[in-house]
Design a protein around this motif. Structure first.
Motif, PDB file in Angstrom:
ATOM      1  N   ARG A 104       0.808  -1.227   0.000  1.00 17.17           N
ATOM      2  CA  ARG A 104       0.000   0.000   0.000  1.00 17.17           C
ATOM      3  C   ARG A 104       0.840   1.276   0.000  1.00 17.17           C
ATOM      4  O   ARG A 104       0.360   2.336  -0.361  1.00 17.17           O
ATOM      5  CB  ARG A 104      -0.922   0.028   1.215  1.00 17.17           C
ATOM      6  CG  ARG A 104      -1.999  -1.006   1.165  1.00 17.17           C
ATOM      7  CD  ARG A 104      -2.786  -1.003   2.484  1.00 17.17           C
ATOM      8  NE  ARG A 104      -3.764  -2.060   2.476  1.00 17.17           N
ATOM      9  CZ  ARG A 104      -5.057  -1.861   2.291  1.00 17.17           C
ATOM     10  NH1 ARG A 104      -5.519  -0.651   2.116  1.00 17.17           N
ATOM     11  NH2 ARG A 104      -5.885  -2.876   2.280  1.00 17.17           N
ATOM     12  N   ARG A 142       1.343   1.834  -6.385  1.00 21.23           N
ATOM     13  CA  ARG A 142       0.025   1.420  -5.902  1.00 21.23           C
ATOM     14  C   ARG A 142      -1.079   2.322  -6.452  1.00 21.23           C
ATOM     15  O   ARG A 142      -2.192   1.875  -6.699  1.00 21.23           O
ATOM     16  CB  ARG A 142       0.013   1.456  -4.369  1.00 21.23           C
ATOM     17  CG  ARG A 142      -1.304   1.154  -3.719  1.00 21.23           C
ATOM     18  CD  ARG A 142      -1.652  -0.285  -3.866  1.00 21.23           C
ATOM     19  NE  ARG A 142      -2.760  -0.644  -2.998  1.00 21.23           N
ATOM     20  CZ  ARG A 142      -3.128  -1.866  -2.794  1.00 21.23           C
ATOM     21  NH1 ARG A 142      -2.489  -2.861  -3.365  1.00 21.23           N
ATOM     22  NH2 ARG A 142      -4.145  -2.128  -2.018  1.00 21.23           N
ATOM     23  N   GLN A 143      -0.778   3.610  -6.618  1.00 18.18           N
ATOM     24  CA  GLN A 143      -1.793   4.571  -7.025  1.00 18.18           C
ATOM     25  C   GLN A 143      -1.356   5.367  -8.252  1.00 18.18           C
ATOM     26  O   GLN A 143      -0.989   6.536  -8.161  1.00 18.18           O
ATOM     27  CB  GLN A 143      -2.133   5.505  -5.865  1.00 18.18           C
ATOM     28  CG  GLN A 143      -2.726   4.755  -4.691  1.00 18.18           C
ATOM     29  CD  GLN A 143      -3.008   5.649  -3.521  1.00 18.18           C
ATOM     30  OE1 GLN A 143      -2.222   6.527  -3.192  1.00 18.18           O
ATOM     31  NE2 GLN A 143      -4.138   5.417  -2.882  1.00 18.18           N
ATOM     32  N   THR A 187      -1.717   7.416 -11.836  1.00 17.19           N
ATOM     33  CA  THR A 187      -2.670   8.311 -12.487  1.00 17.19           C
ATOM     34  C   THR A 187      -3.175   7.577 -13.726  1.00 17.19           C
ATOM     35  O   THR A 187      -2.394   7.002 -14.481  1.00 17.19           O
ATOM     36  CB  THR A 187      -1.998   9.632 -12.878  1.00 17.19           C
ATOM     37  OG1 THR A 187      -1.486  10.244 -11.691  1.00 17.19           O
ATOM     38  CG2 THR A 187      -2.972  10.569 -13.567  1.00 17.19           C
ATOM     39  N   ARG A 223      -7.234  10.723 -13.263  1.00 18.86           N
ATOM     40  CA  ARG A 223      -7.610  10.485 -11.871  1.00 18.86           C
ATOM     41  C   ARG A 223      -6.665   9.454 -11.286  1.00 18.86           C
ATOM     42  O   ARG A 223      -6.029   8.690 -12.009  1.00 18.86           O
ATOM     43  CB  ARG A 223      -9.063  10.040 -11.728  1.00 18.86           C
ATOM     44  CG  ARG A 223      -9.350   8.586 -12.066  1.00 18.86           C
ATOM     45  CD  ARG A 223      -9.604   8.251 -13.495  1.00 18.86           C
ATOM     46  NE  ARG A 223     -10.865   8.722 -13.997  1.00 18.86           N
ATOM     47  CZ  ARG A 223     -11.087   8.988 -15.273  1.00 18.86           C
ATOM     48  NH1 ARG A 223     -10.136   8.789 -16.153  1.00 18.86           N
ATOM     49  NH2 ARG A 223     -12.239   9.422 -15.703  1.00 18.86           N
ATOM     50  N   THR A 224      -6.581   9.431  -9.957  1.00 18.03           N
ATOM     51  CA  THR A 224      -5.779   8.435  -9.266  1.00 18.03           C
ATOM     52  C   THR A 224      -6.624   7.190  -9.068  1.00 18.03           C
ATOM     53  O   THR A 224      -7.786   7.277  -8.681  1.00 18.03           O
ATOM     54  CB  THR A 224      -5.309   8.974  -7.904  1.00 18.03           C
ATOM     55  OG1 THR A 224      -4.579  10.191  -8.132  1.00 18.03           O
ATOM     56  CG2 THR A 224      -4.428   7.979  -7.185  1.00 18.03           C
ATOM     57  N   VAL A 225      -6.033   6.034  -9.353  1.00 21.00           N
ATOM     58  CA  VAL A 225      -6.701   4.746  -9.163  1.00 21.00           C
ATOM     59  C   VAL A 225      -5.800   3.861  -8.314  1.00 21.00           C
ATOM     60  O   VAL A 225      -4.680   4.244  -7.972  1.00 21.00           O
ATOM     61  CB  VAL A 225      -7.016   4.067 -10.516  1.00 21.00           C
ATOM     62  CG1 VAL A 225      -8.039   4.879 -11.316  1.00 21.00           C
ATOM     63  CG2 VAL A 225      -5.746   3.833 -11.325  1.00 21.00           C
ATOM     64  N   VAL A 226      -6.298   2.680  -7.983  1.00 21.41           N
ATOM     65  CA  VAL A 226      -5.506   1.725  -7.212  1.00 21.41           C
ATOM     66  C   VAL A 226      -5.183   0.529  -8.108  1.00 21.41           C
ATOM     67  O   VAL A 226      -6.082  -0.063  -8.703  1.00 21.41           O
ATOM     68  CB  VAL A 226      -6.257   1.263  -5.943  1.00 21.41           C
ATOM     69  CG1 VAL A 226      -5.446   0.208  -5.195  1.00 21.41           C
ATOM     70  CG2 VAL A 226      -6.550   2.457  -5.043  1.00 21.41           C
ATOM     71  N   ARG A 253      -4.507  -3.134  -8.841  1.00 22.88           N
ATOM     72  CA  ARG A 253      -4.956  -4.357  -8.177  1.00 22.88           C
ATOM     73  C   ARG A 253      -4.287  -5.637  -8.675  1.00 22.88           C
ATOM     74  O   ARG A 253      -4.270  -6.635  -7.982  1.00 22.88           O
ATOM     75  CB  ARG A 253      -6.482  -4.511  -8.335  1.00 22.88           C
ATOM     76  CG  ARG A 253      -7.271  -3.377  -7.763  1.00 22.88           C
ATOM     77  CD  ARG A 253      -7.064  -3.267  -6.288  1.00 22.88           C
ATOM     78  NE  ARG A 253      -7.929  -2.238  -5.712  1.00 22.88           N
ATOM     79  CZ  ARG A 253      -8.046  -2.033  -4.436  1.00 22.88           C
ATOM     80  NH1 ARG A 253      -7.358  -2.741  -3.578  1.00 22.88           N
ATOM     81  NH2 ARG A 253      -8.848  -1.080  -4.000  1.00 22.88           N
ATOM     82  N   ILE A 260      -7.508  -2.659 -12.638  1.00 20.89           N
ATOM     83  CA  ILE A 260      -8.001  -1.600 -11.768  1.00 20.89           C
ATOM     84  C   ILE A 260      -9.472  -1.906 -11.531  1.00 20.89           C
ATOM     85  O   ILE A 260     -10.168  -2.341 -12.448  1.00 20.89           O
ATOM     86  CB  ILE A 260      -7.830  -0.228 -12.457  1.00 20.89           C
ATOM     87  CG1 ILE A 260      -6.344   0.069 -12.642  1.00 20.89           C
ATOM     88  CG2 ILE A 260      -8.540   0.873 -11.692  1.00 20.89           C
ATOM     89  CD1 ILE A 260      -6.056   1.071 -13.706  1.00 20.89           C
ATOM     90  N   THR A 309     -13.356  -0.586 -10.464  1.00 21.24           N
ATOM     91  CA  THR A 309     -14.126   0.655 -10.538  1.00 21.24           C
ATOM     92  C   THR A 309     -15.611   0.393 -10.344  1.00 21.24           C
ATOM     93  O   THR A 309     -16.069  -0.747 -10.449  1.00 21.24           O
ATOM     94  CB  THR A 309     -13.887   1.360 -11.894  1.00 21.24           C
ATOM     95  OG1 THR A 309     -14.412   2.691 -11.819  1.00 21.24           O
ATOM     96  CG2 THR A 309     -14.537   0.607 -13.042  1.00 21.24           C
TER      97      THR A 309
END
Length: 185
Positions: free
Chosen positions: A26, A31-32, A34, A47-50, A52, A63, A65
Motif C-alpha cells: 500500500r 500502488r496509485q 494516475t 484520476r488516481t486509481v488503485v 490491483r 483496476i 471501478t
C-alpha cells in the motif's frame, strides 16, 4: 556489476518489479497510478486509481471501478488509457498506454467475493459517482456487486525516464515483444 538503469532488460525488470510491488504494498508509489482517459466530449481526464493486479506475462494491469463512474463512459467511447507513475526514490517516471476492456460477470463476482467489506463500500454509491448533490455528504454507500467492474489494461507501450546523474529514457512496445530501445530523454 551494472545498475538496473544501464540496460534495457534491467530497466524492464525494474518496471515490472515496481508494478508488482504496487499491487502488494500500500505504501509503494506504483500502488496509485494516475489513470488518464478521453471523455466522450474529447476532453482529457486524469484520476488516481488503485493498482490491483500486474501480470508481466500477459502485460496486463487491473483496476477496479464502479460501473457508474465517468471513466466507464469514457472507456466505452474510447477504450484506451494512459497510466503514469512517479517513483521518487529512484527518480523514475513510468508512462504506459493500454487498450482497456471492462469486465463484469463471473470474473468480477469471484473477485468481489474476496473483497473485504470496507473495500466493497466504493462500489454502489447513490446517487452515481459524479452526479450533482445538494450537500457534500448527500450520498449513500450501499455495496452492490452489480456495480463492480474490473478494468483490464492490456499494455501496448511503456516509456520510462530515469533522472539519475545521467538521464536515461527507454521505450518498450508490445509490437516488438518488449525488446526496448533507448530514446533521448
Amino acid at each position: 556489476m551494472s545498475e538496473w538503469f544501464e540496460t534495457l532488460d534491467g530497466t524492464l525488470d525494474q518496471i515490472w518489479s515496481r508494478l508488482s510491488r504496487g499491487v502488494a504494498d500500500r505504501r509503494a508509489a506504483a500502488r496509485q497510478p494516475t489513470f488518464a482517459t478521453v471523455s466522450p466530449g474529447g476532453w482529457p481526464e486524469a484520476r488516481t486509481v488503485v493498482l490491483r493486479r500486474a501480470d508481466r506475462q500477459a502485460a496486463e494491469l487491473d483496476i477496479y471501478t464502479d460501473i457508474s463512474s465517468d471513466k466507464i463512459a469514457s472507456l466505452t467511447a474510447t477504450p484506451r488509457a494512459a497510466l503514469h507513475i512517479w517513483e521518487p526514490k529512484p527518480r523514475l517516471q513510468i508512462r504506459m498506454q493500454a487498450d482497456v476492456a471492462i469486465h463484469q460477470g463471473d470474473e468480477a463476482t469471484a473477485i468481489w467475493q474476496n473483497l473485504p467489506p470496507q473495500a466493497r463500500l466504493s462500489y454502489g454509491i447513490t446517487p452515481s459517482p459524479g452526479d450533482r448533490i445538494e450537500t457534500s455528504l448527500a450520498y449513500v454507500k450501499d455495496p452492490d456487486p452489480t456495480q463492480f467492474a474490473i478494468l483490464r489494461c492490456s499494455l501496448v507501450s511503456i516509456d520510462t525516464v530515469h533522472l539519475g546523474d545521467d538521464h536515461r529514457r527507454a521505450a518498450f512496445l508490445r509490437a516488438d515483444n518488449w525488446a526496448g530501445q533507448w530514446r533521448a530523454p
